[in-house]
Enzyme design. Structure first.
Site, PDB file in Angstrom:
ATOM      1  N   ASP A  82       0.876  -1.162   0.000  1.00 59.05           N
ATOM      2  CA  ASP A  82       0.000   0.000   0.000  1.00 59.05           C
ATOM      3  C   ASP A  82       0.924   1.226   0.000  1.00 59.05           C
ATOM      4  O   ASP A  82       2.103   1.116   0.353  1.00 59.05           O
ATOM      5  CB  ASP A  82      -0.867  -0.045   1.267  1.00 59.05           C
ATOM      6  CG  ASP A  82      -1.682   1.209   1.461  1.00 59.05           C
ATOM      7  OD1 ASP A  82      -2.301   1.671   0.489  1.00 59.05           O
ATOM      8  OD2 ASP A  82      -1.684   1.746   2.590  1.00 59.05           O
ATOM      9  N   ASP A 111      -0.048   4.993   0.953  1.00 57.62           N
ATOM     10  CA  ASP A 111      -0.227   5.956   2.046  1.00 57.62           C
ATOM     11  C   ASP A 111      -0.201   5.248   3.398  1.00 57.62           C
ATOM     12  O   ASP A 111      -1.012   4.367   3.657  1.00 57.62           O
ATOM     13  CB  ASP A 111      -1.570   6.676   1.863  1.00 57.62           C
ATOM     14  CG  ASP A 111      -1.817   7.686   2.965  1.00 57.62           C
ATOM     15  OD1 ASP A 111      -0.837   8.208   3.514  1.00 57.62           O
ATOM     16  OD2 ASP A 111      -2.992   7.933   3.296  1.00 57.62           O
TER      17      ASP A 111
HETATM   18  C1  G6P Z   1      -5.509   6.264   0.014  1.00 56.98           C
HETATM   19  C2  G6P Z   1      -5.708   7.008   1.324  1.00 56.98           C
HETATM   20  C3  G6P Z   1      -7.149   7.451   1.483  1.00 56.98           C
HETATM   21  C4  G6P Z   1      -7.579   8.239   0.253  1.00 56.98           C
HETATM   22  C5  G6P Z   1      -7.475   7.356  -0.979  1.00 56.98           C
HETATM   23  C6  G6P Z   1      -7.894   8.074  -2.258  1.00 56.98           C
HETATM   24  O1  G6P Z   1      -6.047   4.996   0.127  1.00 56.98           O
HETATM   25  O2  G6P Z   1      -5.371   6.177   2.422  1.00 56.98           O
HETATM   26  O3  G6P Z   1      -7.265   8.229   2.636  1.00 56.98           O
HETATM   27  O4  G6P Z   1      -8.903   8.700   0.394  1.00 56.98           O
HETATM   28  O5  G6P Z   1      -6.104   6.943  -1.106  1.00 56.98           O
HETATM   29  O6  G6P Z   1      -6.969   9.091  -2.550  1.00 56.98           O
HETATM   30  P1  G6P Z   1      -7.073  10.123  -3.759  1.00 56.98           P
HETATM   31  O7  G6P Z   1      -5.667  10.640  -3.903  1.00 56.98           O
HETATM   32  O8  G6P Z   1      -7.509   9.361  -4.974  1.00 56.98           O
HETATM   33  O9  G6P Z   1      -8.064  11.146  -3.369  1.00 56.98           O
HETATM   34 MG    MG Z   2      -2.739   3.067   3.608  1.00 56.09          MG
END
Ligand code: G6P
Ligand code: MG
Length: 220
Positions: free
Chosen positions: A10, A12
């Site tokens: 993953d 983030d």
């Molecule tokens: C990751 C983060 C989420 C976020 C998602 C979508 O999974 O942990 O918190 O909402 O990505 O991110 P984006 O950059 O597409 O808005």
């Molecule tokens: Mg994550």
């Protein structure tokens, strides 16, 4: 006792910490709408797609909007979020992450990045990690959010490795669940209380060794 052939990371919370930037951008949006979110609310948003986050946030504020407004609000938040992302560089890679990924590759394992974010490619370029993986599967390729296993199954397919030979690295409870739903083993990055369902939990990739990784070969 399936051998490990691939690592799926993953992004983030595992490789970089963009969670605070998401938080600041969502907070700005909620303040504009007349309410506020807390850091605890932000925890619920880990691994959750942008539109789903927006729905959760609006329900926290008790705000309902039209479908058109929903897209406008998501875009607005994303533009604010990207202002933070544009300032990122390799110093924002979490401790040990780049080194661990490199060690995994050198030991012959394939590497995929699997992120719900539609901005994953931009972030990886900003932190100069855009050449360290064999596959990138992100929110542009897969629609259904974790705990649905789609993102990890797609990663395994792109790597040409069976799910049982993949190990997923995740900081979100929903991500650990998605890995298990995909028939993969998991390593939780963060709190062992929160990620208790993972096969192993470490506070960061900085304390993870290849020996630790291969010890998971004993888990079916
Ligand atoms: C990751 C983060 C989420 C976020 C998602 C979508 O999974 O942990 O918190 O909402 O990505 O991110 P984006 O950059 O597409 O808005
Ligand atoms: Mg994550």
């Amino acid at each position: 006792m399936a051998p490990i052939k691939a690592c799926i990371f993953d992004l983030d919370g595992v490789i970089v910490n963009t969670s605070n930037y998401h938080y600041l951008a969502w907070k700005r949006l909620t303040n504009e709408l007349g309410f506020d979110i807390t850091e605890a609310d932000n925890e619920q948003l880990r691994g959750v797609s942008r539109m789903e986050c927006l729905r959760i946030i609006l329900s926290i504020g008790g705000v309902s909007v039209s479908a058109d407004q929903l897209y406008d609000l998501a875009e607005k938040k994303n533009n604010w979020y990207l202002e933070y992302v544009q300032k990122m560089d390799e110093h924002e890679i979490l401790p040990g992450a780049a080194e661990f990924i490199q060690a995994a590759r050198e030991s012959g394992l394939k590497v995929a990045i699997a992120s719900a974010s539609k901005n994953a490619g931009i972030i990886l370029r900003r932190v100069k990690l855009d050449t360290v993986y064999d596959a990138l599967v992100d929110g542009n390729t897969v629609n259904r959010s974790k705990p649905n296993p789609d993102i990890f199954l797609r990663s395994a397919r792109e790597l040409n490795v069976d799910p049982e030979n993949c190990i997923v690295f995740e900081d979100a409870i929903s991500g650990i669940q998605a890995a298990h739903n995909a028939g993969m083993r998991s390593i939780g990055i963060g709190s062992d209380i929160m990620l208790k369902n993972a096969h192993m939990v470490v506070p960061s990739l900085g304390v993870m060794s290849l020996e630790d990784l291969y010890s998971l070969e004993n888990f079916a």
